[in-house]
Design a protein around this motif. Structure first.
Motif, PDB file in Angstrom:
ATOM      1  N   ASN A 106       1.009  -1.340  -0.185  1.00 22.31           N
ATOM      2  CA  ASN A 106       0.141  -0.017   0.028  1.00 22.31           C
ATOM      3  C   ASN A 106       1.128   1.312  -0.023  1.00 22.31           C
ATOM      4  O   ASN A 106       2.165   1.307   0.662  1.00 22.31           O
ATOM      5  CB  ASN A 106      -0.793  -0.045   1.346  1.00 22.31           C
ATOM      6  CG  ASN A 106      -1.895  -1.327   1.091  1.00 22.31           C
ATOM      7  OD1 ASN A 106      -2.608  -0.837   0.364  1.00 22.31           O
ATOM      8  ND2 ASN A 106      -1.928  -2.016   2.139  1.00 22.31           N
ATOM      9  N   THR A 107       0.310   2.169  -0.758  1.00 18.17           N
ATOM     10  CA  THR A 107       1.051   3.566  -0.622  1.00 18.17           C
ATOM     11  C   THR A 107       0.244   4.544  -0.541  1.00 18.17           C
ATOM     12  O   THR A 107      -1.015   4.766  -0.962  1.00 18.17           O
ATOM     13  CB  THR A 107       1.852   3.747  -2.165  1.00 18.17           C
ATOM     14  OG1 THR A 107       0.886   3.837  -2.971  1.00 18.17           O
ATOM     15  CG2 THR A 107       2.802   2.755  -2.260  1.00 18.17           C
ATOM     16  N   LYS A 167      -1.599   8.299  -0.649  1.00 20.66           N
ATOM     17  CA  LYS A 167      -1.706   9.256  -1.880  1.00 20.66           C
ATOM     18  C   LYS A 167      -1.384  10.502  -0.940  1.00 20.66           C
ATOM     19  O   LYS A 167      -1.574  10.708   0.388  1.00 20.66           O
ATOM     20  CB  LYS A 167      -2.883   9.118  -2.411  1.00 20.66           C
ATOM     21  CG  LYS A 167      -3.090   7.824  -3.057  1.00 20.66           C
ATOM     22  CD  LYS A 167      -4.505   7.510  -3.663  1.00 20.66           C
ATOM     23  CE  LYS A 167      -4.688   6.355  -4.387  1.00 20.66           C
ATOM     24  NZ  LYS A 167      -6.111   6.299  -5.039  1.00 20.66           N
ATOM     25  N   LEU A 186      -3.113  14.108  -1.897  1.00 19.30           N
ATOM     26  CA  LEU A 186      -4.278  14.896  -2.372  1.00 19.30           C
ATOM     27  C   LEU A 186      -4.137  16.624  -2.515  1.00 19.30           C
ATOM     28  O   LEU A 186      -3.748  17.025  -1.332  1.00 19.30           O
ATOM     29  CB  LEU A 186      -5.521  14.520  -1.995  1.00 19.30           C
ATOM     30  CG  LEU A 186      -5.646  13.043  -1.948  1.00 19.30           C
ATOM     31  CD1 LEU A 186      -7.109  12.601  -1.292  1.00 19.30           C
ATOM     32  CD2 LEU A 186      -5.644  12.480  -3.418  1.00 19.30           C
ATOM     33  N   GLN A 240      -2.125  14.151   2.848  1.00 19.76           N
ATOM     34  CA  GLN A 240      -1.607  12.842   2.665  1.00 19.76           C
ATOM     35  C   GLN A 240      -1.895  11.810   3.383  1.00 19.76           C
ATOM     36  O   GLN A 240      -2.116  11.899   4.582  1.00 19.76           O
ATOM     37  CB  GLN A 240      -0.137  13.288   3.133  1.00 19.76           C
ATOM     38  CG  GLN A 240       0.880  12.399   2.822  1.00 19.76           C
ATOM     39  CD  GLN A 240       2.361  12.809   3.117  1.00 19.76           C
ATOM     40  OE1 GLN A 240       2.655  13.791   3.162  1.00 19.76           O
ATOM     41  NE2 GLN A 240       3.312  11.804   3.361  1.00 19.76           N
ATOM     42  N   ASN A 241      -2.317  10.804   2.855  1.00 23.08           N
ATOM     43  CA  ASN A 241      -2.770   9.700   3.264  1.00 23.08           C
ATOM     44  C   ASN A 241      -1.543   8.569   3.695  1.00 23.08           C
ATOM     45  O   ASN A 241      -0.838   8.477   2.874  1.00 23.08           O
ATOM     46  CB  ASN A 241      -3.754   8.738   2.339  1.00 23.08           C
ATOM     47  CG  ASN A 241      -5.180   9.502   2.272  1.00 23.08           C
ATOM     48  OD1 ASN A 241      -5.578  10.073   2.978  1.00 23.08           O
ATOM     49  ND2 ASN A 241      -5.608   9.263   1.022  1.00 23.08           N
ATOM     50  N   GLU A 272      -4.519  10.323   8.389  1.00 29.11           N
ATOM     51  CA  GLU A 272      -4.449  11.376   7.208  1.00 29.11           C
ATOM     52  C   GLU A 272      -3.769  12.835   7.728  1.00 29.11           C
ATOM     53  O   GLU A 272      -4.074  13.263   8.870  1.00 29.11           O
ATOM     54  CB  GLU A 272      -6.021  11.907   6.728  1.00 29.11           C
ATOM     55  CG  GLU A 272      -6.197  12.366   5.494  1.00 29.11           C
ATOM     56  CD  GLU A 272      -7.597  12.070   4.941  1.00 29.11           C
ATOM     57  OE1 GLU A 272      -7.860  11.519   4.164  1.00 29.11           O
ATOM     58  OE2 GLU A 272      -8.398  13.334   5.422  1.00 29.11           O
ATOM     59  N   SER A 293       6.656  10.893   1.443  1.00 23.81           N
ATOM     60  CA  SER A 293       5.411  10.206   1.661  1.00 23.81           C
ATOM     61  C   SER A 293       5.848   8.617   1.452  1.00 23.81           C
ATOM     62  O   SER A 293       7.239   8.309   1.563  1.00 23.81           O
ATOM     63  CB  SER A 293       4.520  10.443   0.037  1.00 23.81           C
ATOM     64  OG  SER A 293       5.288   9.685  -0.967  1.00 23.81           O
ATOM     65  N   ASP A 349       5.315   6.601  -0.709  1.00 23.71           N
ATOM     66  CA  ASP A 349       5.336   6.088  -2.156  1.00 23.71           C
ATOM     67  C   ASP A 349       6.675   5.593  -2.547  1.00 23.71           C
ATOM     68  O   ASP A 349       7.405   6.344  -2.269  1.00 23.71           O
ATOM     69  CB  ASP A 349       4.670   6.980  -3.126  1.00 23.71           C
ATOM     70  CG  ASP A 349       4.538   6.318  -4.555  1.00 23.71           C
ATOM     71  OD1 ASP A 349       5.379   5.578  -4.941  1.00 23.71           O
ATOM     72  OD2 ASP A 349       3.741   7.184  -5.206  1.00 23.71           O
TER      73      ASP A 349
END
Length: 355
Positions: free
Chosen positions: A87-88, A90, A92, A100-101, A201, A224, A226
């Motif tokens: 999972n990364t 996201k 927004l 940022q999630n 979040e 992040s 990611d």
């Protein structure tokens, strides 16, 4: 001393009683502290486009932090989590907010028979890209951005419900690690988990109202989860725990009390505001809390002593602490948001007392 009387003093019986906040009892206590006779008639539409003012948010966070200072010492590091495999989170963007999630898999990461005493979210703020700053205007200088962390609870109907966990001002021009206290989020996850990771979040907003402050806040960027984000310092969730065998709080129940056999102790008792129909639109924060309750039995004086005025000994609350809350109030046709600390809402210690 008469031998028979001494024997009577040593012949003590066990009586089991309960001292806890029931849902109805909690509601009555809340109404009494607010000076209300009934719960305000609020509806889901009262929450639409609801914005918690900064002064209310800051007051709530400061009250939370006062409570957390009292947390028990001697924690040990349970682990450092850097993300949920596969999972990364996201990032927004909107006109006024960057969101940022983050996803952390806690399943199996917390040792058995232990308690999470503290959890910190560590975010690495990237060096400032000065090219991303808006042109200087004739506004008051803006030095900080407001960074808030929310726990995201996924509902059965597919919608999300967020709960404010921590919030602080972060200097726009500084880089490096920034820490946030997310203990409450981990406690909520432990209570509500359905074999899924914990979702957080991060909201980045202007330190005050206005487009200039919002544009300045967009220059704040955290690394992040990611893998494509090659910046150093991935988000970390740092957990600290206590081994309850060695450092458990005195008087806490080690197992489910059994009627007629257990002695007075403090047992976990969670109140979930999202499941209470009268509270779900009235109480904004927190989503729920660990109230605890006193349960178990107490040794009783013999009947002869009771005739001399000694009352029955019962298991009761002898020490409690307040609960900070954000809630809605109705004033005529207006709906307003307030933050306050409500006393005697969390049981800290139980003991046997004489009526």
């Amino acid at each position: 001393m008469d031998v028979r009387f001494a024997q009577m003093l040593c012949t003590l019986c066990l009586v089991v009683t309960v001292r806890a906040f029931t849902q109805e009892g909690f509601k009555e206590a809340l109404l009494k502290q607010l000076g209300l006779s009934e719960v305000p008639k609020l509806h889901k539409r009262d929450l639409m486009d609801l914005v918690i003012p900064d002064h209310v948010k800051n007051k709530y966070i400061s009250m939370l932090k006062r409570q957390r200072v009292k947390r028990r010492a001697l924690p040990s590091l349970a682990g450092i989590l850097r993300g949920s495999p596969g999972n990364t989170g996201k990032v927004l963007y909107s006109d006024t907010t960057t969101r940022q999630n983050l996803i952390f898999d806690l399943e199996g990461r917390i040792p058995k028979n232990s308690e999470v005493t503290m959890a910190e979210l560590k975010l690495f703020k990237k060096p400032l890209d000065r090219a991303s700053l808006p042109a200087k205007q004739s506004h008051r200088p803006v030095s900080n951005a407001r960074v808030s962390v929310y726990w995201v609870q996924r509902q059965q109907d597919g919608t999300n419900r967020t709960s404010l966990i921590d919030s602080r001002l972060v200097p726009i021009r500084e880089s490096g690690w920034k820490n946030f206290d997310v203990t409450e989020a981990v406690h909520c996850w432990l209570r509500n988990k359905r074999r899924e990771p914990m979702f957080l979040e991060v909201w980045i907003e202007g330190e005050r109202m206005g487009s200039y402050a919002s544009e300045m806040a967009k220059a704040v960027s955290f690394t992040s989860q990611d893998p494509k984000d090659k910046a150093l310092g991935k988000p970390e969730l740092v957990l600290y725990t206590l081994d309850l065998e060695d450092y458990g709080g005195p008087g806490d129940c080690k197992e489910e009390p059994v009627m007629g056999k257990s002695t007075c102790c403090r047992q976990k008792h969670y109140i979930d505001f999202r499941e209470l129909s009268w509270a779900q639109y009235w109480i904004i924060e927190p989503a729920g809390y660990q109230a605890y309750r006193c349960l178990g039995g107490c040794l009783q004086p013999p009947s002869l002593l009771q005739r001399f005025g000694y009352g029955e000994r019962t298991c009761a609350v002898v020490e409690s602490s307040p609960l900070p809350m954000i809630y809605l109030v109705k004033r005529g046709n207006r709906t307003e948001i307030e933050a306050a600390e409500f006393s005697n809402m969390v049981v800290e210690k139980c003991s046997c007392v004489t009526d």
